[in-house]
Design a protein around this motif. Structure first.
Motif, PDB file in Angstrom:
ATOM      1  N   GLU A  87       0.832  -1.213   0.000  1.00  0.00           N
ATOM      2  CA  GLU A  87       0.000   0.000   0.000  1.00  0.00           C
ATOM      3  C   GLU A  87       0.865   1.262   0.000  1.00  0.00           C
ATOM      4  N   ILE A  88       1.927   1.204   0.821  1.00  0.00           N
ATOM      5  CA  ILE A  88       2.832   2.377   0.871  1.00  0.00           C
ATOM      6  C   ILE A  88       3.499   2.605  -0.480  1.00  0.00           C
ATOM      7  N   ALA A  89       3.889   1.486  -1.065  1.00  0.00           N
ATOM      8  CA  ALA A  89       4.528   1.605  -2.384  1.00  0.00           C
ATOM      9  C   ALA A  89       3.560   2.180  -3.404  1.00  0.00           C
ATOM     10  N   GLN A  90       2.312   1.696  -3.293  1.00  0.00           N
ATOM     11  CA  GLN A  90       1.307   2.226  -4.219  1.00  0.00           C
ATOM     12  C   GLN A  90       1.066   3.723  -3.984  1.00  0.00           C
ATOM     13  N   LEU A  91       0.969   4.069  -2.699  1.00  0.00           N
ATOM     14  CA  LEU A  91       0.748   5.481  -2.385  1.00  0.00           C
ATOM     15  C   LEU A  91       1.956   6.316  -2.810  1.00  0.00           C
ATOM     16  N   LYS A  92       3.159   5.775  -2.576  1.00  0.00           N
ATOM     17  CA  LYS A  92       4.342   6.513  -3.023  1.00  0.00           C
ATOM     18  C   LYS A  92       4.354   6.673  -4.540  1.00  0.00           C
ATOM     19  N   ALA A  93       3.870   5.609  -5.164  1.00  0.00           N
ATOM     20  CA  ALA A  93       3.794   5.702  -6.640  1.00  0.00           C
ATOM     21  C   ALA A  93       2.806   6.787  -7.064  1.00  0.00           C
ATOM     22  N   LYS A  94       1.724   6.801  -6.357  1.00  0.00           N
ATOM     23  CA  LYS A  94       0.731   7.835  -6.662  1.00  0.00           C
ATOM     24  C   LYS A  94       1.297   9.219  -6.363  1.00  0.00           C
ATOM     25  N   LEU A  95       2.027   9.326  -5.201  1.00  0.00           N
ATOM     26  CA  LEU A  95       2.597  10.627  -4.853  1.00  0.00           C
ATOM     27  C   LEU A  95       3.605  11.090  -5.922  1.00  0.00           C
ATOM     28  N   GLU A  96       4.314  10.114  -6.366  1.00  0.00           N
ATOM     29  CA  GLU A  96       5.291  10.472  -7.393  1.00  0.00           C
ATOM     30  C   GLU A  96       4.581  10.854  -8.718  1.00  0.00           C
ATOM     31  N   ALA A  97       3.371  10.245  -8.912  1.00  0.00           N
ATOM     32  CA  ALA A  97       2.672  10.481 -10.176  1.00  0.00           C
ATOM     33  C   ALA A  97       1.920  11.827 -10.201  1.00  0.00           C
ATOM     34  N   VAL A  98       1.471  12.255  -9.095  1.00  0.00           N
ATOM     35  CA  VAL A  98       0.702  13.503  -9.026  1.00  0.00           C
ATOM     36  C   VAL A  98       1.627  14.656  -8.704  1.00  0.00           C
ATOM     37  N   ASP A  99       1.128  15.741  -8.724  1.00  0.00           N
ATOM     38  CA  ASP A  99       1.928  16.923  -8.433  1.00  0.00           C
ATOM     39  C   ASP A  99       1.958  17.223  -6.952  1.00  0.00           C
ATOM     40  N   ALA A 100       2.585  18.243  -6.598  1.00  0.00           N
ATOM     41  CA  ALA A 100       2.810  18.584  -5.196  1.00  0.00           C
ATOM     42  C   ALA A 100       1.510  18.861  -4.469  1.00  0.00           C
ATOM     43  N   THR A 101       0.531  19.344  -5.198  1.00  0.00           N
ATOM     44  CA  THR A 101      -0.737  19.639  -4.517  1.00  0.00           C
ATOM     45  C   THR A 101      -1.415  18.381  -4.044  1.00  0.00           C
ATOM     46  N   LYS A 102      -1.156  17.363  -4.855  1.00  0.00           N
ATOM     47  CA  LYS A 102      -1.801  16.118  -4.464  1.00  0.00           C
ATOM     48  C   LYS A 102      -1.031  15.400  -3.340  1.00  0.00           C
ATOM     49  N   GLN A 103       0.232  15.810  -3.143  1.00  0.00           N
ATOM     50  CA  GLN A 103       1.052  15.119  -2.112  1.00  0.00           C
ATOM     51  C   GLN A 103       0.476  15.325  -0.716  1.00  0.00           C
ATOM     52  N   LEU A 104      -0.059  16.518  -0.464  1.00  0.00           N
ATOM     53  CA  LEU A 104      -0.649  16.795   0.847  1.00  0.00           C
ATOM     54  C   LEU A 104      -1.862  15.912   1.082  1.00  0.00           C
ATOM     55  N   GLU A 105      -2.651  15.770  -0.013  1.00  0.00           N
ATOM     56  CA  GLU A 105      -3.824  14.919   0.119  1.00  0.00           C
ATOM     57  C   GLU A 105      -3.389  13.454   0.345  1.00  0.00           C
ATOM     58  N   LEU A 106      -2.325  13.076  -0.412  1.00  0.00           N
ATOM     59  CA  LEU A 106      -1.834  11.703  -0.229  1.00  0.00           C
ATOM     60  C   LEU A 106      -1.268  11.496   1.175  1.00  0.00           C
ATOM     61  N   LYS A 107      -0.611  12.620   1.634  1.00  0.00           N
ATOM     62  CA  LYS A 107      -0.049  12.525   2.982  1.00  0.00           C
ATOM     63  C   LYS A 107      -1.140  12.402   4.007  1.00  0.00           C
ATOM     64  N   ASN A 108      -2.195  13.139   3.815  1.00  0.00           N
ATOM     65  CA  ASN A 108      -3.327  13.048   4.743  1.00  0.00           C
ATOM     66  C   ASN A 108      -3.983  11.673   4.685  1.00  0.00           C
ATOM     67  N   GLU A 109      -4.037  11.142   3.455  1.00  0.00           N
ATOM     68  CA  GLU A 109      -4.585   9.785   3.325  1.00  0.00           C
ATOM     69  C   GLU A 109      -3.628   8.721   3.914  1.00  0.00           C
ATOM     70  N   LEU A 110      -2.334   9.037   3.785  1.00  0.00           N
ATOM     71  CA  LEU A 110      -1.343   8.070   4.296  1.00  0.00           C
ATOM     72  C   LEU A 110      -1.279   8.032   5.820  1.00  0.00           C
ATOM     73  N   ALA A 111      -1.621   9.151   6.449  1.00  0.00           N
ATOM     74  CA  ALA A 111      -1.522   9.213   7.924  1.00  0.00           C
ATOM     75  C   ALA A 111      -2.351   8.140   8.608  1.00  0.00           C
ATOM     76  N   PRO A 112      -3.649   7.953   8.206  1.00  0.00           N
ATOM     77  CA  PRO A 112      -4.398   6.874   8.866  1.00  0.00           C
ATOM     78  C   PRO A 112      -3.775   5.494   8.637  1.00  0.00           C
ATOM     79  N   VAL A 113      -3.240   5.344   7.417  1.00  0.00           N
ATOM     80  CA  VAL A 113      -2.621   4.046   7.116  1.00  0.00           C
ATOM     81  C   VAL A 113      -1.407   3.811   8.016  1.00  0.00           C
ATOM     82  N   GLU A 114      -0.561   4.847   8.168  1.00  0.00           N
ATOM     83  CA  GLU A 114       0.620   4.710   9.055  1.00  0.00           C
ATOM     84  C   GLU A 114       0.204   4.518  10.510  1.00  0.00           C
ATOM     85  N   LYS A 115      -0.880   5.233  10.854  1.00  0.00           N
ATOM     86  CA  LYS A 115      -1.394   5.067  12.212  1.00  0.00           C
ATOM     87  C   LYS A 115      -1.863   3.619  12.438  1.00  0.00           C
ATOM     88  N   GLU A 116      -2.573   3.098  11.377  1.00  0.00           N
ATOM     89  CA  GLU A 116      -3.013   1.711  11.478  1.00  0.00           C
ATOM     90  C   GLU A 116      -1.834   0.769  11.538  1.00  0.00           C
TER      91      GLU A 116
END
Length: 434
Positions: free
Chosen positions: A72-101
């Motif tokens: 999942e992290i790899a997929q999210l990192k792939a997505k982060l790498e694929a989108v622009d910086a604006t989307k990184q914050l959203e990905l980071k926010n989405e990633l936080a629950p996953v890291e918390k889990e």
């Protein structure tokens, strides 16, 4: 008795009940030890298997979770790498629950590991406790077995030691003896033992060597005990026999019974005792004082260490019967007095009868001689009477002789007488007158 077959050589041998029980106990203890060791080994293996299985399960689950999260992290990192910086914050926010889990799952995994280790430790503790209890029981059993074995071992070691000491003593004594001196040395030993006890136990007893061989044989020693009245309480004929291990012919005790009984009767002894070192391995003679009266009356066989005890036993038994012996001796003395009186009376009668017979015989001889003398005197009388008769006849014939008768048929003599008559008339007168 139980028969046991050796599993290696196939040879059968028998053991007594005690030995069989000891072997059976050893087999049971060995089987118990093996079963205990097998159970402990299985418990260790089960514990190790349970730990390995639990570790494998936890590791597998964690690896799966980690793999999933990594994906999942790899997929999210792939997505982060694929989108622009604006989307990184959203990905980071989405990633936080996953890291918390993920952190939560990591904490859960840690708690599972602690719970698993706790459960494993409790199981191991229970198994170790049971193992310790079993070991304690085994140790107690081993101690009991060891104590029993030690007690049994000590008992037999003492018996074996005593036997070995006795065997060694006998062997040492025999090693010091020569074949010629064996019997004499045993006799000296017994004599010394008696002399040690003489002053205290046998002050008035007779104990000397038997030197009287007039009957063709003799024993070794004679023991006699008499009371103050001179009555014999007990008498024992002793024979001492020993034999060297190196002698070619081994004698047995019973080989000497007949001769010993003969010596006892010839010397007027009440008991016969054979002090013997023959047959050293015979348990019958090693057990103590052996009574062989079923073979020969009042006969015993003893080892040298029972020499003094047999004298004491027979003497004490005789002392108890001495009262009856005294009474019997008194009755015998009375009977002897009566017998002596009767014997003296018979002897007087016999002597008187013999003297009477001799006197009567001499009297008859004297009468016969007198009769013979009378017959001889009668013959002499008759001869004298015959001589007197002849003398009388001769005298008569002489008185009847005259000159006339003499010159009757003799002219010459007649002439001579005539001439004489004529030539001497005076002489004739004188002669006729005178």
């Amino acid at each position: 008795m139980n028969e046991i077959i050796c599993p290696h050589c196939g040879k059968a041998f028998t053991i007594d009940e005690a030995g069989y029980a000891d072997i059976l106990k050893q087999v049971r203890d060995h089987a118990f030890d093996e079963a205990l060791q097998d159970r402990l080994r299985l418990a260790e293996e089960e514990k190790r298997t349970a730990i390995e299985l639990a570790e494998a399960k936890v590791t597998n689950k964690l690896e799966k979770e980690a793999t999933k999260k990594d994906t999942e992290i790899a997929q999210l990192k792939a997505k982060l790498e694929a989108v622009d910086a604006t989307k990184q914050l959203e990905l980071k926010n989405e990633l936080a629950p996953v890291e918390k889990e993920r952190d939560r799952l990591a904490g859960e995994l840690e708690r599972l590991k602690l719970a698993q280790e706790l459960a494993i430790n409790e199981a191991v503790t229970d198994i170790e406790k049971e193992r310790d209890e079993l070991k304690s029981s085994v140790k107690l059993l081993e101690q009991d077995k060891k104590l029993a074995l030690n007690a049994l071992k000590e008992k037999y070691e003492v018996q074996i030691s005593d036997r070995e000491k006795e065997i060694e003593r006998i062997r040492d004594m025999k090693a010091k003896l020569s074949t010629k001196m064996l019997g004499e040395t045993l006799e000296q030993h017994c004599e010394i033992e008696f002399e040690k006890m003489r002053a205290t136990a046998f002050p008035k007893c007779y104990f000397e060597k038997d030197n009287d061989a007039r009957t063709g044989s003799k024993g070794d020693y004679i023991f006699r005990d008499v009371d103050d009245a001179g009555i014999e309480a007990v008498s024992i004929m002793f024979e001492m026999k020993n034999e060297s291990d190196t002698t070619a012919t081994k004698k047995r005790n019973e080989d000497f019974f007949k001769e010993l009984d003969k010596d006892r009767m010839e010397k007027g002894c009440e008991y016969a005792v054979l002090v013997s070192l023959l047959e050293p391995d015979n348990e019958l003679y090693n057990s103590g004082i052996v009574d062989v009266s079923h073979r020969y009356p009042k006969m015993y066989v003893v080892r040298p260490q029972f020499f003094i005890p047999i004298i004491t036993l027979l003497r004490n038994a005789a002392q108890n019967s001495l009262k009856y012996k005294n009474e019997l001796a008194l009755v015998k003395a009375q009977n002897i007095d009566i017998t002596n009186f009767e014997e003296e009376l018979e002897a007087f009668k016999s002597a008187f009868g013999r003297n009477y017979e001799l006197a009567s015989r001499h009297f008859r001889t004297a009468i016969d001689e007198i009769d013979k003398s009378i017959k001889h005197l009668q013959k002499t009388k008759e001869a004298l009477l015959g001589t007197d008769n002849n003398l009388r006849l001769a005298n008569n014939k002489a008185q009847d002789v005259t000159i006339k008768k003499l010159t009757r048929k003799n002219p010459t003599m007649a002439q001579k007488f005539a001439e004489l008559k004529d030539g001497a008339p005076e002489k004739e007168e004188d002669a006729s007158g005178g």
